[in-house]
Design a protein around this motif. Structure first.
Motif, PDB file in Angstrom:
ATOM      1  N   LEU A   1       0.840  -1.196   0.000  1.00  0.00           N
ATOM      2  CA  LEU A   1       0.000   0.000   0.000  1.00  0.00           C
ATOM      3  C   LEU A   1       0.876   1.249   0.000  1.00  0.00           C
ATOM      4  O   LEU A   1       1.973   1.235   0.552  1.00  0.00           O
ATOM      5  CB  LEU A   1      -0.869   0.032   1.255  1.00  0.00           C
ATOM      6  N   PRO A   2       0.385   2.320  -0.600  1.00  0.00           N
ATOM      7  CA  PRO A   2       1.115   3.586  -0.483  1.00  0.00           C
ATOM      8  C   PRO A   2       1.176   4.018   0.986  1.00  0.00           C
ATOM      9  O   PRO A   2       0.328   3.629   1.787  1.00  0.00           O
ATOM     10  CB  PRO A   2       0.276   4.565  -1.297  1.00  0.00           C
TER      11      PRO A   2
ATOM     12  N   ALA B   1      -1.121   4.968   6.460  1.00  0.00           N
ATOM     13  CA  ALA B   1      -1.322   5.892   7.583  1.00  0.00           C
ATOM     14  C   ALA B   1      -2.808   6.121   7.839  1.00  0.00           C
ATOM     15  O   ALA B   1      -3.249   6.179   8.993  1.00  0.00           O
ATOM     16  CB  ALA B   1      -0.624   7.217   7.302  1.00  0.00           C
ATOM     17  N   ALA B   2      -3.596   6.206   6.780  1.00  0.00           N
ATOM     18  CA  ALA B   2      -5.043   6.384   6.936  1.00  0.00           C
ATOM     19  C   ALA B   2      -5.666   5.158   7.603  1.00  0.00           C
ATOM     20  O   ALA B   2      -6.520   5.285   8.482  1.00  0.00           O
ATOM     21  CB  ALA B   2      -5.688   6.637   5.575  1.00  0.00           C
ATOM     22  N   MET B   3      -5.244   3.978   7.192  1.00  0.00           N
ATOM     23  CA  MET B   3      -5.774   2.750   7.793  1.00  0.00           C
ATOM     24  C   MET B   3      -5.371   2.657   9.264  1.00  0.00           C
ATOM     25  O   MET B   3      -6.160   2.218  10.096  1.00  0.00           O
ATOM     26  CB  MET B   3      -5.276   1.522   7.030  1.00  0.00           C
ATOM     27  N   ALA B   4      -4.173   3.085   9.594  1.00  0.00           N
ATOM     28  CA  ALA B   4      -3.737   3.076  10.988  1.00  0.00           C
ATOM     29  C   ALA B   4      -4.573   4.056  11.810  1.00  0.00           C
ATOM     30  O   ALA B   4      -4.950   3.761  12.949  1.00  0.00           O
ATOM     31  CB  ALA B   4      -2.256   3.425  11.080  1.00  0.00           C
TER      32      ALA B   4
END
Length: 69
Positions: free
Chosen positions: A22-23, A28-31
């Protein structure tokens, strides 16, 4: 026939794992979402416990009040 299916499955697995990275922004968004969901679940457990204890307490109070009368 079995060998052809095995080769097709192996190709599909290899193609899927090649695109698995993933980019950094998406990771970071998923985290961030994971942290948010963890916070909500932590708060929900406290609320659920209080509501459950309230319902049990009301039921026991009603049971005791009915026996007393």
């Amino acid at each position: 026939m079995k060998n052809i299916k095995g080769v097709q499955i192996a190709k599909a697995v290899a193609a899927g794992s090649a695109n698995a990275a993933l980019p950094e922004a998406a990771a970071a968004a998923m985290a961030g979402i994971s942290t948010f969901v963890d916070d909500i679940m932590t708060a929900a457990w406290g609320i659920a416990a209080a509501v459950t204890l309230g319902f049990v307490g009301i039921k026991l109070f009603k049971k005791g009040a009915n026996k007393a009368s």
